[in-house]
Every structure is written in structure tokens, then in C-alpha cells.
Design a protein around this motif. Structure first.
Motif, PDB file in Angstrom:
ATOM      1  N   SER A 210       0.861  -1.183   0.000  1.00  0.00           N
ATOM      2  CA  SER A 210       0.000   0.000   0.000  1.00  0.00           C
ATOM      3  C   SER A 210       0.891   1.225   0.000  1.00  0.00           C
ATOM      4  N   ILE A 211       0.586   2.132  -0.912  1.00  0.00           N
ATOM      5  CA  ILE A 211       1.370   3.364  -0.995  1.00  0.00           C
ATOM      6  C   ILE A 211       0.419   4.530  -1.192  1.00  0.00           C
ATOM      7  N   PRO A 212       0.806   5.711  -0.769  1.00  0.00           N
ATOM      8  CA  PRO A 212       0.005   6.899  -1.083  1.00  0.00           C
ATOM      9  C   PRO A 212       0.304   7.338  -2.510  1.00  0.00           C
ATOM     10  N   GLU A 213      -0.642   7.992  -3.095  1.00  0.00           N
ATOM     11  CA  GLU A 213      -0.410   8.507  -4.433  1.00  0.00           C
ATOM     12  C   GLU A 213       0.574   9.680  -4.386  1.00  0.00           C
ATOM     13  N   GLU A 214       1.031  10.042  -5.569  1.00  0.00           N
ATOM     14  CA  GLU A 214       1.906  11.197  -5.753  1.00  0.00           C
ATOM     15  C   GLU A 214       3.264  11.033  -5.040  1.00  0.00           C
TER      16      GLU A 214
END
Length: 892
Positions: A36-40
Motif C-alpha cells: 500500500s502506498i500513497p499517491e503522488e
């Protein structure tokens, strides 16, 4: 406007127990790994250590060629090969990738080789509050009749926020005023702002009101957007249209034709006149895509399809229809319309090559993975289920894995020599009705391994080589083949080490390792070695290498390279013959004996008289070498005659040698017995007393010789019955040497008669007894020579050895067959003594110490005991012949 709240980075690991549950029963395609990663995130940011999560060492990243592939066309992630980390390689914008979908997941495939494995990696892209809410219009105009009762609600344009979850639109705020308040209506998950009339309007006091509507999201920090609301106060139209249903739902197949009416909405207005006339339209915030897909008849309320539907793109549509009256201040009513698209089997299955087929070694065990193959069908349900198959008759099978993935594996053993390459047709067929299918072909190369040894075209080869041919010549070329390919088929030839008469075969022959040509290392001598047997090996360059052998028989062809060798008379001892002047025509003076080390035609020997003191007096037999008188001698003939006898073989070119014989003619010496009797008669007239003495002497000597002969013959018969040699054996207590023998030689040719008895072997002291008989008075006595030792006898042989070339002493028992019967000649034309002078004896030939014996063949025993040749020339045997006679030299 809002401060940056930071990034939230987390990674979710699925337990290994869950991985095994997802693996079916095969480990080529493993279970999922989720991050899981945050966008941008910035380019180069680390998502996670995929090498560690896959339990790979850093060296395995290169050795097993770790690759990352995305199911979508754009590649957002890559692998840091130095650290094994999964990193961001392009801007990840959740709104661009997933739009307004609540959950945004990117699916990757991690593929490694040796063995071939594939892992499914899912990356959840978490939304960050990077978008502010916004309104499509900077200004919203609302017409409000002054007669509207308090609490009337006026629907406003909704704000848009691409973010999702907490970061999406959260609330609305209305600028402070005394007439209106804000109400938010939730419809299908959307927040729709409404103005609520809190205080009656008075157009005469204020015909226009300006308010600020602000939309705020739920992010931290929060973002917002605003628009201006212009409220125009109009005259009253106090009834709004009302739909028969608050919501409509219809289900249509995706292949519904264009212009088809799929639904009709209906609204009523209680007003009259133009205030009751209703016009239908899309809600102003309806997406442009929906308005392009469908159209609404403004008068009838029918909804029509404008273009083709595609379940695989969008499987449902939800929008609102507005019904507005035609009053001065139009009133609106709304309803919700949901159109569900039904899937049909309109998509052909797609075959996905997850890995290109790798070449397979022909010795690969069944079950070896050749390629990973996936199948994809955009349809749903049974229409989207795909089965893969291949044509029958191939040594491959498809083994299912998770989802629609298959592994192409071998199911039997392969053979590159039979089929070096397979074309596999893969068929994908879905479960729809009717089913659809697609095909593709892949090529699988079968790699050669060294499983075939070289083989010679024949197990043995026969080569004929002339003797004396110079070294370095190509004798023969062997040829082997290998059905393998490449290095496995490259061969080298060699000769296996062996000995020929104690000498390494490599000293005789050399083979070219590349082309199999066999060369001679030096010239050959037929008289020494007649045939060679060599083993040639062909070995390939495979690993491990394989080899096979072939036998090459090299037969040496005899050449006439040996001149005849004279056995008698000896060149060292010379030949001095005496003969009486009274000799008659045909009298044997001597016999020249020669042998030729060659064979066949080359060994045939002929004798001729080359020169003579008196050529009319002597003749030489062409085949036997016997020297005889041609006429009676006269008083005028010289007492000393010299004969030069030439001996030639039958080869090409002819080889010859000469020998000189000196003949001394003496009066009254060595006369024949017949002449003696005549002279005795004449002498009786002169002297009867002398004749009587001569007769008595001759009778006594003859009687003693016969007695000696018969006594020895009887002893020999008792001790060695049936043997060709006469051996005297003592009893075990007195003498235990079984090799000791007794040889008896009787010579009756010529004027001198003698018997020789030889006892014992050559390894111990021998006994030799000789007796001489002569018709002449000076030789009328019987002489018994005392026993001679082996040493003296050996010295005598050494003298004879020195007179003969080495080629005459051959100790081989093998016989060479004549090429045809034309070589046979009558016995009287064979080399060696013949006719009435043939030498008969019971004897065993003697050979020097440590050399083999070769006795005469039975049919050749009467052809002469002095190395004579029979119908076909035999290898000469080492025998002893007395000078001037057919007896042995030991008697002299």
C-alpha cells in the motif's frame, strides 16, 4: 490553502499460510504480495523490498532475471537491481488511474526464471488530499417565486472532488444571510446542496440575493472551493412536477441496437397552463459520457440509446432526470434512473504469453516447464471463463494454475534427432453460449545433448599396403558419423594404444584427428610383419564424450626386395669340391641351395650357370641347383674347374646373387661303386690279394654300420613310438631330461658313405658319433668319432651362421597359401634335392637357443633337408647341411 498532512506509507504482507491456500497444488505461479502506498510519491521512492519478500538473494535478481510487468499499458514501478527494492518510476495519480473508484489497486507480475516462477503483486494506491472541491460553474442562478412557502428547497449544483474517502467532499457552507439556510441531501452517495427558504421573500424589497456557497473536503488539512449563488425573486409558480416513481431501473443486454427506447419517465404538475407543462432533461451535473450515451425526449420523457453499449467498459449507468414546468418561475422535480447492462459473449478469449517458450534439452525429465501462458476474456460469468488446450500428439501438456494461468510442461521424453523443433498450437475457448475461441502458435526448440555415440560405417576395414612404401603416405581414411549436432557431433579420431611385437602401434601409424586419415610413420617390411591390427576410436566433443571403435587390418603386400640367399655352399667356408676324372655324364658334383625371404612369385628361385672354365663340362638344374657333369671327362680337361652360378628369383625387378664353386678333378679318387667294381675286376687280374683285402674291409665296415644302425633304431622305437624323431630316454632315476633326443643321418650319395648319430639336446652336452665308409683303400676303415661337446658343435654352427644373411634365419610357423594351383610344379622341379639323390632321414631339425622351431611339413620331408622350397615357397627354416652332400655339417 491547506497544509500538507504528510504521506502515509504502509505495506501489508499476506501470510505464507494464505499463499499456500492460493497456490492450488503447484508452485509455478505463487500467491499475491500486497503493498500500500500513497499517491503522488516521488519518483524513486521505495515501495518495498520485493527481493526480501520473495525470499530471493541479491545475486538471484541477476541470475534468475527478476522482471516486473504491469497488466496496464503504463509502467509505474521498477526494481532497484542493486538493493532488490520495488521503486516508483512514474507519477502515480490515483485520480488519473482509478477515477472516482473507492479502491484503487495496480496489479503487477513479478517473473523470475530458473526455475520459471511468477508472483502476483497488488499495490493499493491510497488517496491523499491533493485536490480541492470545485464547482463546474462560477455562478449559480436560482429563480425563486416570492410566493414560495417557507421551508421550500431549491436544489443547487453539487461540487466535485476527485479525491475519495475522507479526502472527498465532506460538507457545504453558505454565507450568512437571513433568508436561506443550507441543507445537504445524500443521494446515491452524493452530497447535493439545497437552499432552504427560511424567510418569505419580497420582490419589491429585494429582487436579487447573492450568496457564497463553499464546499469543504474531509482531508487534513482540509481543502475547499466556492461558487456564487444569484437568487432572483420571481412571481409565483408554486407547484413542482412530481415523477410517478422516485427511481427507475431497467436491465438491457449490451448488444441492444442504437435508437432503441429503453425507458420512459413520467412526471405530473398540479399547476395549470404553462406552469403545468413539463420538460424532461438530464440533471445539469450528469457526466457528459452519459449524455452522449443516452438521450431524453424533452416532451415524452423517453430515454433512447445513442451508441453501442459495452459491458466490459461500463456495466451500469446511474443518473437523474429533471422535470421542469414552463411557468414563469419553473419548478423542478427529479427522479433517479439506473440502467444495468447485461453481458453477452461477444469477446474472443485472449491468449497471453507470460513468458516466451525457452528451448528445452532433449534429456529434460517429464514435467519440465516450457512456458507460462495466461488467458483473458473481458466477458463476465461463464462468458469470461476460459479453458486452454493444445493439439494432441505432442510431448507437451497444459497444467492449470491459479485463475486463468497455465504452464506448458513436457509429458514425455524428447529426442532432438527425431524432432528438433515443435510448433504448438494453443487454443483458448470460453464457456459462453455459443463459445468463442482463439488460437496462437509457439515454437519450442529442442536442444541437442550428447546422447548418441559416433558410429563407423563398418565395424572393420581392410587395407593393403605395399612394403617399402615411404613414410608419411595416407594409407586409408576411416569415417564415422554422429547424429548429434554442434559440439556433440564434432569428432576426433585416435588410435588406441597397443603393442605389436613389443613396439607401440603409434610408432607405426598416425591418424589425423580431424578427418580420420591414417598415415604410415615409416616403411613396412613384409618379411618382419605381414599384418597389423589396429583399433581406431572416434570420440565426440560432448560432455561427457562418447566414443566407438573400429578395427583396421593393414595387410602388407610383399615386394621383391630380397635377393636370394645362398645356404650352401657357405661364403665363409667356401666350396671346394673334388670329383674323380672317371665320373660319368650326369654325375652330381654338388648342389647349390638358396632361399628367398620374399613370398609368392618373388620367392621362386632358379639356378643357371653364368660362367665356367669349361661350359661344356657342367650343367646346373634350373629348379634344384644340382650341378652335374654333362659329359665324361678326358685327360685334356683341366684338373681345376671354377663355376660361377647365378641364382635369380621370379620377382619384378629380378633380384639375383652368385656363388662360386671350385671343382678339383682327381684321378682315382672318389669313384662310384660301379666303377670300383670294374676296376676291381681289372685289378684282380693284376693283384687278387689286394682285391680280397678290399672286399673283406668293405664287408666288415658295411656290417658294422648296419649293426650300429639297427641297434640304435630299436632303442629309439622302444623309447619314442610313433615319433618322427629318434629320442633316447633314460629311466627316471638316471636321466630326467625329456628334450634330449637322438638324431641319425645316413648319406648314401657320392663316393663317401657315412652314418652320423647325434644324441642330446643343444642345452646340454651332446654326443656325436660318425662312421665313414669308402671304396678307396685309404678310406676303407670304419671310424667312430669320439663324442663331441655342445660347445664344439655350437662353434661349428656359428661358422655357418656367419656365412648366411640374417634374412635366411626365419622362425615362423605360419604358412602362406599360394594364390592358385598354377604355382605347383612336379616334384622333380622343386628346389632342393630330387630324383634318386633325394635325402631320406629320420631327424628333428635343430634351431638355436631361444628361437622357435619349424619342422618340415610331411609332404615336404622328401624334398630335401636343406631349406628347400615346396610347391609354394615357405619361410626358410634354420637347418644344417653338410658341405658337398645332403647330410649335416656336424659329420665333417
Amino acid at each position: 490553502m491547506f497544509a500538507v498532512m504528510g504521506r502515509l506509507i504502509w505495506k501489508t504482507h499476506i501470510s505464507w499460510q494464505l499463499l499456500w491456500l492460493l497456490c492450488l497444488s503447484w508452485n509455478t505461479i505463487d500467491a499475491q504480495i500486497r503493498y500500500s502506498i500513497p499517491e503522488e510519491l516521488k519518483t524513486g521512492s521505495v515501495v518495498g523490498n520485493i527481493a526480501k519478500d520473495l525470499e530471493l538473494k541479491l545475486s538471484d535478481i541477476f541470475d534468475r532475471k527478476l522482471q516486473i510487468a504491469a497488466e496496464t499499458g503504463k509502467q509505474y514501478f521498477g526494481v532497484d537491481l542493486g538493493k532488490g527494492e520495488l521503486i516508483v518510476t512514474d507519477r502515480v495519480d490515483r485520480e488519473e488511474i482509478c477515477g472516482s473508484t473507492g479502491r484503487c489497486t495496480l496489479t503487477l507480475e513479478a517473473i523470475i526464471e530458473n526455475p520459471l516462477q511468477m508472483y502476483r503483486v497488488e499495490i493499493d494506491v491510497q488517496d491523499v488530499n491533493d485536490n480541492s472541491p470545485f464547482f463546474l460553474n462560477n455562478q449559480i442562478v436560482v429563480n425563486v417565486e416570492e410566493a414560495k412557502i417557507l421551508g421550500t428547497r431549491f436544489r443547487l449544483e453539487s461540487a466535485k472532488d476527485p479525491d475519495v474517502g475522507l479526502n472527498s467532499l465532506h460538507s457545504y457552507m453558505l454565507s450568512k444571510n437571513e433568508y436561506f439556510t443550507m441543507n445537504v441531501k445524500n443521494m446515491n452517495g452524493s452530497k447535493i446542496p439545497e437552499l432552504v427558504l427560511e424567510k418569505a421573500l419580497d420582490r419589491e424589497k429585494q429582487s436579487t440575493h447573492s450568496l457564497i456557497l463553499t464546499a469543504v473536503d474531509g482531508g487534513t488539512p482540509a481543502r475547499s472551493g466556492s461558487t456564487t449563488i444569484i437568487i432572483r425573486v420571481q412571481d409565483s409558480n408554486d407547484n413542482s412536477p412530481v415523477f410517478e416513481k422516485n427511481s427507475y431501473k431497467v436491465r438491457i443486454p449490451e448488444n441492444t441496437p442504437k435508437t432503441t427506447v429503453i425507458l420512459t419517465v413520467k412526471a405530473k404538475d398540479l399547476d395549470e397552463g404553462t406552469n403545468a407543462e413539463v420538460v424532461y432533461s438530464f440533471e445539469p451535473n450528469t457526466p457528459a459520457g452519459i449524455q452522449d450515451m443516452f438521450s431524453i425526449d424533452p416532451e415524452q420523457g423517453t430515454i433512447i440509446i445513442n451508441t453501442f453499449l459495452d459491458f466490459e467498459l461500463v456495466n451500469s449507468y446511474i443518473f437523474e432526470v429533471i422535470a421542469s414546468d414552463k411557468g414563469a418561475s419553473p419548478l423542478e422535480g427529479s427522479c433517479s434512473v439506473e440502467i444495468e447492462i447485461l453481458d453477452i459473449n461477444d469477446n474472443v478469449p485472449e491468449i497471453l504469453m507470460k513468458s516466451l517458450p525457452k528451448p528445452v534439452k532433449e534429456d529434460a525429465v517429464p514435467g519440465t516447464v516450457v512456458a507460462l501462458i495466461g488467458a483473458k476474456d473481458s466477458d463476465s460469468g461463464d462468458n469470461g471463463k476460459v479453458n486452454l488446450s493444445i493439439q494432441s500428439g505432442l510431448p507437451f501438456t497444459l497444467k492449470p494454475s491459479i485463475s486463468n494461468y497455465y504452464a506448458l510442461v513436457t509429458n514425455s521424453y524428447l529426442d532432438h534427432e527425431n524432432v528438433p523443433k515443435y510448433t504448438v498450437e494453443i487454443i483458448a475457448r470460453d464457456l459462453g453460449t455459443p463459445p468463442l475461441q482463439s488460437k496462437t502458435q509457439i515454437s519450442v526448440d529442442i536442444l541437442d545433448v550428447n546422447d548418441n555415440p559416433p558410429f563407423f560405417h563398418q565395424p572393420s576395414y581392410t587395407v593393403y599396403v605395399k612394403e617399402n612404401v615411404g613414410p608419411g603416405n595416407v594409407l586409408f581414411t576411416v569415417l564415422a558419423s554422429d547424429p548429434d549436432q554442434g559440439e556433440n557431433a564434432k569428432m576426433s579420431y585416435s588410435i588406441l594404444e597397443s603393442n605389436i611385437k613389443g613396439i607401440s602401434v603409434s610408432s607405426y601409424f598416425y591418424i589425423n584427428a580431424e578427418n580420420g586419415s591414417i598415415f604410415s610413420m615409416h616403411s613396412f617390411d613384409y618379411e618382419k610383419i605381414k599384418v597389423f591390427q589396429i583399433q581406431v576410436q572416434a570420440k565426440d566433443n560432448g560432455s561427457p564424450s562418447l566414443s566407438s571403435n573400429a578395427t583396421v587390418y593393414v595387410f602388407i603386400i610383399d615386394q621383391n626386395d630380397n635377393a636370394p640367399s645362398v645356404i650352401y655352399p657357405s661364403a665363409v667356408m667356401g666350396s671346394h669340391q673334388r670329383m674323380p676324372r672317371s665320373a660319368k655324364p650326369g654325375h652330381i658334383v654338388t648342389k647349390v641351395t638358396a632361399v628367398d625371404a620374399d613370398s609368392g612369385h618373388n620367392a621362386w628361385i632358379s639356378y643357371r650357370l653364368a660362367e665356367a672354365t669349361d661350359a661344356s663340362l657342367f650343367s646346373v638344374n634350373l629348379h634344384t641347383g644340382e650341378v652335374r657333369t654333362k659329359r665324361s671327362l678326358s685327360e685334356q680337361d683341366d684338373f681345376s674347374q671354377r663355376l660361377l652360378i647365378e641364382i635369380q628369383d621370379n620377382g619384378e625387378p629380378v633380384q639375383s646373387t652368385t656363388v662360386t664353386v671350385d671343382v678339383l678333378i682327381e684321378d682315382g679318387f672318389h669313384e662310384p661303386i660301379s666303377d670300383y667294381r670294374k676296376k676291381t675286376t681289372e685289378l684282380n687280374k693284376k693283384s687278387g690279394k689286394i682285391t680280397l683285402y678290399l672286399i673283406i674291409s668293405l664287408a666288415s665296415v658295411s656290417l658294422l654300420c648296419l649293426m650300429t644302425f639297427f641297434i640304435l633304431l630299436a632303442k629309439c622305437a622302444r623309447s619314442s613310438r610313433g615319433s618322427s624323431s629318434c629320442c633316447i630316454r633314460r629311466n627316471d632315476s638316471g636321466y630326467k631330461n625329456p628334450n634330449r633326443n637322438l638324431q641319425i643321418q645316413l648319406n648314401t650319395d657320392g663316393p663317401i658313405k657315412y652314418v652320423e648319430v647325434l644324441g642330446g639336446d643343444m642345452m646340454s652336452q651332446s654326443q656325436s658319433f660318425g662312421s665313414y665308409l669308402s671304396p678307396m683303400s685309404e678310406f676303407s676303415d670304419f671310424t667312430l668319432v669320439k663324442p663331441s661337446s655342445t660347445t664344439n658343435f655350437t662353434d661349428t654352427l656359428n661358422v655357418l651362421d656367419a656365412s648366411l644373411p640374417d634374412s635366411t634365419w626365419t622362425f615362423e610357423s605360419q604358412q602362406q597359401k599360394p594364390p592358385n594351383n598354377d604355382w605347383r610344379m612336379p616334384p622333380n622341379q622343386r628346389p632342393g634335392p630330387s630324383g634318386q639323390h633325394r635325402f631320406h632321414t629320420l631327424q628333428q631339425r635343430w634351431t638355436p637357443y631361444e628361437k622357435s622351431r619349424a619342422g618340415p611339413r610331411p609332404e615336404e620331408a622328401g624334398a630335401g633337408a636343406v631349406g628347400g622350397t615346396g610347391p609354394w615357397p615357405n619361410p626358410p627354416h634354420r637347418s644344417r647341411t653338410a658341405p658337398g652332400s645332403d647330410g649335416c655339417s656336424e659329420c665333417k
